[in-house]
Write a protein that holds these residues in place. Structure first.
Motif, PDB file in Angstrom:
ATOM      1  N   ARG A  58      -1.398  43.336 -41.891  1.00 42.08           N
ATOM      2  CA  ARG A  58      -2.387  44.093 -42.325  1.00 42.08           C
ATOM      3  C   ARG A  58      -3.868  43.458 -41.962  1.00 42.08           C
ATOM      4  NH1 ARG A  58       0.548  44.033 -47.205  1.00 42.08           N
ATOM      5  NH2 ARG A  58      -0.866  42.322 -48.366  1.00 42.08           N
TER       6      ARG A  58
ATOM      7  N   TYR B 275     -15.834  43.671 -48.785  1.00 38.01           N
ATOM      8  CA  TYR B 275     -14.514  44.225 -48.133  1.00 38.01           C
ATOM      9  C   TYR B 275     -13.936  43.265 -46.970  1.00 38.01           C
ATOM     10  CZ  TYR B 275     -10.115  46.944 -47.729  1.00 38.01           C
ATOM     11  OH  TYR B 275      -9.013  47.486 -47.931  1.00 38.01           O
TER      12      TYR B 275
ATOM     13  N   ASN C  80     -10.960  54.414 -53.005  1.00 38.39           N
ATOM     14  CA  ASN C  80     -11.095  53.423 -53.981  1.00 38.39           C
ATOM     15  C   ASN C  80     -12.133  52.548 -53.730  1.00 38.39           C
ATOM     16  OD1 ASN C  80     -10.054  52.109 -51.559  1.00 38.39           O
ATOM     17  ND2 ASN C  80      -7.835  52.007 -52.417  1.00 38.39           N
TER      18      ASN C  80
ATOM     19  N   LEU D  74       2.246  47.395 -58.957  1.00 39.07           N
ATOM     20  CA  LEU D  74       1.567  47.899 -57.643  1.00 39.07           C
ATOM     21  C   LEU D  74       2.728  47.905 -56.338  1.00 39.07           C
ATOM     22  CD1 LEU D  74      -1.354  45.532 -57.949  1.00 39.07           C
ATOM     23  CD2 LEU D  74      -1.515  47.801 -58.482  1.00 39.07           C
ATOM     24  N   LEU D  75       3.660  47.340 -56.094  1.00 37.27           N
ATOM     25  CA  LEU D  75       4.472  47.306 -54.982  1.00 37.27           C
ATOM     26  C   LEU D  75       5.671  48.401 -55.192  1.00 37.27           C
ATOM     27  CD1 LEU D  75       4.563  43.727 -53.589  1.00 37.27           C
ATOM     28  CD2 LEU D  75       3.070  45.445 -53.114  1.00 37.27           C
ATOM     29  N   LYS D  76       5.438  49.178 -56.075  1.00 37.21           N
ATOM     30  CA  LYS D  76       6.430  50.540 -56.165  1.00 37.21           C
ATOM     31  C   LYS D  76       7.012  50.998 -55.062  1.00 37.21           C
ATOM     32  CE  LYS D  76       5.174  53.456 -58.895  1.00 37.21           C
ATOM     33  NZ  LYS D  76       4.061  53.795 -59.613  1.00 37.21           N
TER      34      LYS D  76
ATOM     35  N   GLU E  70      -5.817  48.115 -55.595  1.00 37.48           N
ATOM     36  CA  GLU E  70      -5.270  48.950 -54.349  1.00 37.48           C
ATOM     37  C   GLU E  70      -5.883  48.706 -53.267  1.00 37.48           C
ATOM     38  OE1 GLU E  70      -3.822  53.371 -54.418  1.00 37.48           O
ATOM     39  OE2 GLU E  70      -5.708  53.250 -53.629  1.00 37.48           O
ATOM     40  N   GLY E  71      -7.132  48.714 -53.185  1.00 36.89           N
ATOM     41  CA  GLY E  71      -8.200  48.656 -52.111  1.00 36.89           C
ATOM     42  C   GLY E  71      -7.957  47.011 -51.392  1.00 36.89           C
ATOM     43  N   ILE E  72      -7.792  46.231 -52.343  1.00 37.17           N
ATOM     44  CA  ILE E  72      -8.064  44.909 -52.059  1.00 37.17           C
ATOM     45  C   ILE E  72      -6.490  44.523 -51.413  1.00 37.17           C
ATOM     46  CG2 ILE E  72      -7.996  42.624 -52.810  1.00 37.17           C
ATOM     47  CD1 ILE E  72      -9.762  43.350 -55.162  1.00 37.17           C
ATOM     48  N   MET E  73      -5.438  45.105 -51.716  1.00 40.04           N
ATOM     49  CA  MET E  73      -4.433  44.857 -51.199  1.00 40.04           C
ATOM     50  C   MET E  73      -4.003  45.483 -49.782  1.00 40.04           C
ATOM     51  SD  MET E  73      -1.927  44.777 -54.699  1.00 40.04           S
ATOM     52  CE  MET E  73      -0.322  44.746 -53.690  1.00 40.04           C
ATOM     53  N   HIS E  74      -4.875  46.518 -49.561  1.00 35.43           N
ATOM     54  CA  HIS E  74      -4.941  47.040 -48.151  1.00 35.43           C
ATOM     55  C   HIS E  74      -5.441  46.110 -47.216  1.00 35.43           C
ATOM     56  CE1 HIS E  74      -4.972  51.677 -49.809  1.00 35.43           C
ATOM     57  NE2 HIS E  74      -3.678  50.935 -49.948  1.00 35.43           N
TER      58      HIS E  74
ATOM     59  N   ARG F 293      -9.197  51.888 -59.107  1.00 36.00           N
ATOM     60  CA  ARG F 293      -8.207  51.306 -57.877  1.00 36.00           C
ATOM     61  C   ARG F 293      -8.604  50.434 -57.100  1.00 36.00           C
ATOM     62  NH1 ARG F 293      -4.285  55.473 -56.292  1.00 36.00           N
ATOM     63  NH2 ARG F 293      -4.160  57.123 -57.711  1.00 36.00           N
ATOM     64  N   THR F 294      -9.386  49.459 -57.653  1.00 36.59           N
ATOM     65  CA  THR F 294     -10.009  48.296 -56.882  1.00 36.59           C
ATOM     66  C   THR F 294      -8.925  47.646 -56.249  1.00 36.59           C
ATOM     67  OG1 THR F 294     -11.838  48.293 -58.620  1.00 36.59           O
ATOM     68  CG2 THR F 294     -11.535  46.434 -56.972  1.00 36.59           C
TER      69      THR F 294
ATOM     70  N   LEU G 253       3.544  47.581 -48.505  1.00 37.91           N
ATOM     71  CA  LEU G 253       2.968  47.927 -49.999  1.00 37.91           C
ATOM     72  C   LEU G 253       3.993  48.444 -50.841  1.00 37.91           C
ATOM     73  CD1 LEU G 253      -0.582  49.105 -48.939  1.00 37.91           C
ATOM     74  CD2 LEU G 253      -0.051  47.118 -49.792  1.00 37.91           C
TER      75      LEU G 253
ATOM     76  N   THR H 176      -2.350  39.777 -51.293  1.00 38.25           N
ATOM     77  CA  THR H 176      -1.436  40.140 -51.942  1.00 38.25           C
ATOM     78  C   THR H 176      -1.519  40.087 -53.556  1.00 38.25           C
ATOM     79  OG1 THR H 176      -0.766  37.671 -52.664  1.00 38.25           O
ATOM     80  CG2 THR H 176       0.219  38.608 -50.365  1.00 38.25           C
TER      81      THR H 176
END
Lengths: 301, 259
Positions: free
Chosen positions: A73, A98, A84, B257-259, B98-102, B95-96, A50, B106
């Protein structure tokens, strides 16, 4: 499960992760400790693909990151530091939606949701709106959500920050049951007692580098005398200067408190009898003492 | 070292569309009322009220002229609001994303999903306007339905542009600039309320490069059967805005987002 080698990351010229290497075996609970700004969260984000690293190699669940980060992931659970959860959905919907991001079929998800709710202790809350949940319930739901894909490895970024003691104990209990079921946990925390309780091994990070790594008891044994006497009150400075060094291996004066690190606390405590203005707290050395010794007492912002 | 931009042409962005649809379904009636009421009030108020004092425009009653423009205006507004305010709350406040990208998703999946979703909401608003036009007897038969793909395209164009703003925004206040400097002028320069020929040539020239202008020309032609000067060019301009908008927003949001 997770291998990190020579990881580096800079933000606008400042290196926040400087060549960090560690490996976490399957079934292990591994703690990343460090003051604010030590690089813990950045390290976790790099592991998940990330955050783009500037150098180093990462392998997560057998896959190279970031090249195959998405696939990695899919085998991983994440319990983030900031909530979140989706406030537009109910508790159960949060889990179902999810699950879709993992491409989990609806039927399988329908089977899993009751078990996940049970795990989170939220069986009666399936249809509840999120704003009806307490902070502890939300955190447990986030933890359950990290398990929708039945991951073998789970990342937890400060899982109990902001929770009351009851809620923390409940989370610890859930994390222990995950470890007992053979899953790998990687957690960051500011609470040394939490790390000491949960982690098989901990690493202490400071200013982007890893400065110690071992089992909590071994780290305490190797780094610090077994007893700590904290002394405070009128005349503590003189006592710390003149008397304490005779009985303690190491004396540190911070503000109004003298921290005396001893192999045997009895003689020091005895010598205190003559100083009625001083008060003392005698306790066993813990991970926090190691942490403070290694990272210093300065405030980090 | 970063994750590959687009690994392979998956359909994972549909999960994001699906998530937004589920939320929308919960507040469906309120949301549709909002989408439909505003442009219809304009249409009826301006069309009948102001239209009574107006001569025929390009050979049609004012309300007919206005309806074609309002159809596009409504699609533009819908897509813009969704891509700005709603998307930004999912990016920053909730932060939806962010959650999706966990999950194995992508940044590109998220942005593509949001892009399509905002365009679908625009299509819905456009459809509501078209129904109003049928009810008011402004259009007849099946031919006007051909405008719907154009409405989707207008939605994609404004959704893409809106997501660029969202990628750059630090707070909701930032969007006021976009509305005052881009969306509101566009409304007056694109021939929604009156023909562009009424404007000075310089201003007309600016209008000629704006996506809403091309959308309005197409929409009027398809719903009312007026001759279209360059329909292919109109489609290409809208498609160009849509493609550039989504590409730039994917790159910017990914970087953010990918900082």
């Amino acid at each position: 499960m997770l291998q990190v080698a020579e990881l580096r990351k800079s933000y606008s010229g400042t290196e926040v992760v400087r060549g960090v290497s560690f490996a976490v075996a399957a079934g292990e609970c591994y703690g990343l400790l460090g003051p604010n700004g030590a690089g813990k969260t950045t390290t976790l984000r790099c592991c998940l693909g990330l955050t783009a690293s500037d150098g180093g190699h990462i392998s997560l669940a057998g896959l190279p990151v970031p090249a195959a980060a998405r696939a990695a992931r899919a085998r991983t659970g994440v319990c983030p530091q900031f909530d979140n959860l989706d406030p537009d959905f109910t508790v159960a919907e949060n889990l179902v939606v999810y699950g879709r991001y993992f491409g989990i079929p609806r039927d399988l998800m329908r089977e899993r949701v009751p078990r996940l709710l049970e795990f989170a202790g939220l069986e009666d809350k399936a249809a509840a709106r999120l704003d009806a949940l307490s902070g502890g319930m939300k955190r447990r739901l986030t933890l359950a959500r990290a398990l929708v894909n039945d991951p073998q490895i789970i990342f937890l970024d400060e899982p109990t920050t902001g929770l009351d003691p009851q809620a923390r104990h409940l989370i610890w209990d859930r994390l222990k049951s995950l470890t007992a079921s053979g899953r790998t946990l990687i957690l960051t925390t500011h609470f040394m007692d939490e790390a000491e309780r949960l982690c098989h091994r901990v690493a202490i990070m400071d200013r982007g580098a890893m400065i110690a790594e071992d089992a909590p008891r071994r780290l305490i044994g190797a780094q610090i005398e077994p007893h700590v006497v904290e002394i405070y009150g009128e005349g503590v400075r003189e006592f710390a200067r003149d008397t304490a060094p005779r009985y303690a291996q190491r004396v540190e004066l911070t503000g109004e408190t003298a921290f005396c690190y001893c192999r045997d606390a009895a003689p020091l405590l005895e010598s205190l009898q003559a100083h009625s203005a001083l008060r003392a707290l005698s306790r066993a050395a813990n991970l926090e003492d190691v942490f403070i010794k290694l990272t210093g007492r300065d405030i980090r912002d | 070292m970063t994750e590959p931009l687009i690994e392979r042409c998956g359909l994972r962005y549909l999960h994001v569309v699906g998530r937004n649809f589920l939320v929308w379904r919960k507040l469906m009636y309120a949301s549709m009322l909002g989408n439909m009421a505003d442009p219809m009030i304009y249409l009826v108020g301006l069309g009948f009220g102001l239209g009574g004092f107006m001569p025929a425009i390009e050979g049609m009653r004012y309300i007919n002229f206005l309806a074609g423009g309002m159809l596009c205006y409504s699609a533009m507004n819908s897509a813009t609001f969704e891509a700005l305010y709603s998307a930004f709350s999912r990016l920053k406040i909730q932060r939806t994303w962010e959650g999706i990208m966990h999950a194995p998703m992508t940044a590109a999946d998220v942005v593509l999903g949001e892009w399509i979703w905002a365009a679908l909401k625009a299509t819905l608003s456009g459809a509501a306007m078209l129904i109003a036009m049928y009810l008011l007897g402004l259009v007849h038969g099946l031919r006007p339905l051909a405008v719907m793909p154009v409405v989707l395209l207008i939605g994609l164009a404004f959704s893409g542009l809106g997501l660029i703003m969202t990628a750059l925004a630090k707070s909701y206040e930032f969007f006021i600039f976009y509305f005052t400097l881009v969306i509101t002028p566009m409304m007056f320069l694109s021939g929604v309320f009156y023909p562009r020929s009424a404007l000075p040539p310089v201003v007309q020239a600016i209008g000629a490069v704006l996506p809403l202008t091309h959308g309005a020309d197409l929409a009027r032609g398809l719903t009312l059967g007026t001759p279209m000067a360059h329909p292919l060019l109109d489609v290409l301009v809208l498609a160009g805005y849509a493609t550039c908008g989504v590409s730039v927003s994917v790159l910017l949001i990914r970087r953010r987002l990918l900082k």
